[in-house]
Scaffold this motif. Sequence first.
Motif, mmCIF file in Angstrom:
data_model
loop_
_atom_site.group_PDB
_atom_site.id
_atom_site.type_symbol
_atom_site.label_atom_id
_atom_site.label_comp_id
_atom_site.label_asym_id
_atom_site.label_seq_id
_atom_site.Cartn_x
_atom_site.Cartn_y
_atom_site.Cartn_z
ATOM 1 N N MET A 10 0.853 -1.198 0.000
ATOM 2 C CA MET A 10 0.000 0.000 0.000
ATOM 3 C C MET A 10 0.887 1.247 0.000
ATOM 4 O O MET A 10 1.867 1.312 0.741
ATOM 5 C CB MET A 10 -0.896 -0.001 1.244
ATOM 6 C CG MET A 10 -1.877 1.152 1.279
ATOM 7 S SD MET A 10 -3.021 1.055 2.688
ATOM 8 C CE MET A 10 -1.997 1.655 4.037
ATOM 9 N N SER A 11 0.534 2.225 -0.833
ATOM 10 C CA SER A 11 1.302 3.480 -0.891
ATOM 11 C C SER A 11 0.342 4.653 -0.696
ATOM 12 O O SER A 11 -0.884 4.491 -0.793
ATOM 13 C CB SER A 11 2.015 3.592 -2.245
ATOM 14 O OG SER A 11 1.108 4.078 -3.211
ATOM 15 N N PRO A 12 0.875 5.857 -0.437
ATOM 16 C CA PRO A 12 0.006 7.021 -0.231
ATOM 17 C C PRO A 12 -0.966 7.227 -1.394
ATOM 18 O O PRO A 12 -2.099 7.676 -1.191
ATOM 19 C CB PRO A 12 0.992 8.187 -0.111
ATOM 20 C CG PRO A 12 2.238 7.561 0.412
ATOM 21 C CD PRO A 12 2.299 6.193 -0.223
ATOM 22 N N ALA A 13 -0.566 6.869 -2.600
ATOM 23 C CA ALA A 13 -1.424 7.076 -3.772
ATOM 24 C C ALA A 13 -2.684 6.208 -3.736
ATOM 25 O O ALA A 13 -3.652 6.496 -4.446
ATOM 26 C CB ALA A 13 -0.631 6.773 -5.043
ATOM 27 N N HIS A 14 -2.685 5.153 -2.909
ATOM 28 C CA HIS A 14 -3.838 4.232 -2.863
ATOM 29 C C HIS A 14 -4.860 4.619 -1.798
ATOM 30 O O HIS A 14 -5.969 4.078 -1.774
ATOM 31 C CB HIS A 14 -3.368 2.802 -2.549
ATOM 32 C CG HIS A 14 -2.315 2.281 -3.458
ATOM 33 N ND1 HIS A 14 -1.348 1.383 -3.043
ATOM 34 C CD2 HIS A 14 -2.075 2.520 -4.766
ATOM 35 C CE1 HIS A 14 -0.559 1.094 -4.062
ATOM 36 N NE2 HIS A 14 -0.971 1.776 -5.122
ATOM 37 N N LEU A 39 1.085 3.434 7.292
ATOM 38 C CA LEU A 39 2.300 3.478 6.467
ATOM 39 C C LEU A 39 3.549 3.662 7.327
ATOM 40 O O LEU A 39 4.653 3.316 6.903
ATOM 41 C CB LEU A 39 2.205 4.609 5.431
ATOM 42 C CG LEU A 39 1.127 4.453 4.356
ATOM 43 C CD1 LEU A 39 0.962 5.747 3.575
ATOM 44 C CD2 LEU A 39 1.467 3.300 3.417
ATOM 45 N N ASN A 40 3.355 4.213 8.529
ATOM 46 C CA ASN A 40 4.511 4.473 9.409
ATOM 47 C C ASN A 40 4.616 3.495 10.573
ATOM 48 O O ASN A 40 5.429 3.684 11.468
ATOM 49 C CB ASN A 40 4.422 5.905 9.960
ATOM 50 C CG ASN A 40 4.448 6.922 8.853
ATOM 51 O OD1 ASN A 40 5.261 6.817 7.937
ATOM 52 N ND2 ASN A 40 3.537 7.882 8.906
ATOM 53 N N VAL A 41 3.773 2.465 10.580
ATOM 54 C CA VAL A 41 3.811 1.479 11.668
ATOM 55 C C VAL A 41 4.727 0.327 11.246
ATOM 56 O O VAL A 41 4.457 -0.348 10.253
ATOM 57 C CB VAL A 41 2.383 0.951 11.970
ATOM 58 C CG1 VAL A 41 2.428 -0.164 12.998
ATOM 59 C CG2 VAL A 41 1.480 2.086 12.430
ATOM 60 N N THR A 48 -2.100 -3.694 -1.446
ATOM 61 C CA THR A 48 -3.149 -3.204 -2.338
ATOM 62 C C THR A 48 -3.243 -4.116 -3.551
ATOM 63 O O THR A 48 -2.214 -4.536 -4.098
ATOM 64 C CB THR A 48 -2.798 -1.779 -2.836
ATOM 65 O OG1 THR A 48 -2.643 -0.921 -1.711
ATOM 66 C CG2 THR A 48 -3.888 -1.215 -3.745
ATOM 67 N N ALA A 49 -4.484 -4.397 -3.970
ATOM 68 C CA ALA A 49 -4.695 -5.126 -5.230
ATOM 69 C C ALA A 49 -5.028 -4.098 -6.298
ATOM 70 O O ALA A 49 -5.969 -3.309 -6.140
ATOM 71 C CB ALA A 49 -5.848 -6.113 -5.078
ATOM 72 N N LEU A 50 -4.257 -4.107 -7.378
ATOM 73 C CA LEU A 50 -4.498 -3.209 -8.505
ATOM 74 C C LEU A 50 -4.992 -4.026 -9.691
ATOM 75 O O LEU A 50 -4.355 -5.032 -10.066
ATOM 76 C CB LEU A 50 -3.206 -2.482 -8.905
ATOM 77 C CG LEU A 50 -2.585 -1.545 -7.866
ATOM 78 C CD1 LEU A 50 -1.232 -1.024 -8.366
ATOM 79 C CD2 LEU A 50 -3.514 -0.375 -7.559
ATOM 80 N N SER A 51 -6.118 -3.601 -10.257
ATOM 81 C CA SER A 51 -6.651 -4.274 -11.439
ATOM 82 C C SER A 51 -6.613 -3.280 -12.595
ATOM 83 O O SER A 51 -7.316 -2.260 -12.547
ATOM 84 C CB SER A 51 -8.088 -4.733 -11.182
ATOM 85 O OG SER A 51 -8.631 -5.295 -12.356
ATOM 86 N N GLY A 57 -8.877 -3.490 -4.192
ATOM 87 C CA GLY A 57 -9.060 -4.010 -2.844
ATOM 88 C C GLY A 57 -7.782 -3.871 -2.054
ATOM 89 O O GLY A 57 -6.756 -3.411 -2.577
ATOM 90 N N TYR A 58 -7.865 -4.287 -0.779
ATOM 91 C CA TYR A 58 -6.653 -4.221 0.042
ATOM 92 C C TYR A 58 -6.778 -5.200 1.199
ATOM 93 O O TYR A 58 -7.877 -5.699 1.497
ATOM 94 C CB TYR A 58 -6.426 -2.792 0.546
ATOM 95 C CG TYR A 58 -7.095 -2.472 1.857
ATOM 96 C CD1 TYR A 58 -8.477 -2.352 1.952
ATOM 97 C CD2 TYR A 58 -6.343 -2.315 3.022
ATOM 98 C CE1 TYR A 58 -9.090 -2.058 3.153
ATOM 99 C CE2 TYR A 58 -6.947 -2.032 4.235
ATOM 100 C CZ TYR A 58 -8.309 -1.900 4.294
ATOM 101 O OH TYR A 58 -8.921 -1.627 5.494
ATOM 102 N N MET A 59 -5.643 -5.460 1.835
ATOM 103 C CA MET A 59 -5.640 -6.340 3.010
ATOM 104 C C MET A 59 -4.516 -5.881 3.924
ATOM 105 O O MET A 59 -3.372 -5.723 3.488
ATOM 106 C CB MET A 59 -5.422 -7.791 2.583
ATOM 107 C CG MET A 59 -5.454 -8.779 3.728
ATOM 108 S SD MET A 59 -5.497 -10.468 3.093
ATOM 109 C CE MET A 59 -5.671 -11.373 4.621
ATOM 110 N N GLY A 60 -4.851 -5.681 5.202
ATOM 111 C CA GLY A 60 -3.857 -5.225 6.167
ATOM 112 C C GLY A 60 -3.616 -6.258 7.247
ATOM 113 O O GLY A 60 -4.528 -6.996 7.634
#
Length: 154
Positions: A10-14, A39-41, A48-51, A57-60
């Motif tokens: 995951m990046s800030p853009a997402h 992002l800082n932990v 992030t899933a990019l299609s 979608g995403y998963m943390g």
Amino acid sequence: MNDDVIIVPMSPAHIAAIARIEAECFAQPWSARSLEEELNVPSAVFLTALSGGEVAGYMGAHHLGGCAYVCNVAVARAFRRQGIAAKLVRAQTAAAREAGMSEITLEVRHSNAAARALYEQSGFEWIGTRPRFYSDPTEDAEIYTLTFGGGSNL
Ligand SMILES: CC(C)(COP(=O)(O)OP(=O)(O)OC[C@H]1O[C@@H](n2cnc3c(N)ncnc32)[C@H](O)[C@@H]1OP(=O)(O)O)[C@@H](O)C(=O)NCCC(=O)NCCS
């Protein structure tokens, strides 16, 4: 199965798109600010899933004390039933294993049949119930775990 999907950190853009997916999926969604803080932990592994370049979608998860704890997984409605969550689960599981975690574990609402089927299909085992764990509405949590002992079925 959507072959056009890639899983990336995951990046800030997402963040804005993931916050929209959260709002679409949950009564108590994570805010963009909460996602950004992850992002800082150091213990956080957010994927992030990019299609076709779009956030689908995403998963943390957090890696703590030798165990990977899943915080959330969500896929935008428009991208569901294409194998994207299954791909995210595989990527988180691989990241946990590579980081030397002994297991990956999570809670899910009792009534969330889609997510429970996802975890069961991904090799997770049901290990118990936390009564009234969730609010809005109040509901039991089911606990699922995948242990990395001498090879898994993934
Ligand atoms: C649960 C969720 C993440 C699944 O995402 P998805 O990308 O559509 O899931 P996949 O396409 O990877 O499906 C993988 C497997 O999960 C199960 N599954 C997914 N959606 C399902 C549904 N609506 N009903 C029954 N089983 C389902 C199936 O076993 C599926 O395998 P199959 O397609 O071979 O039958 C998605 O529905 C979602 O975002 N829901 C709202 C948020 C949520 O509840 N998150 C979980 C919190 S613990």
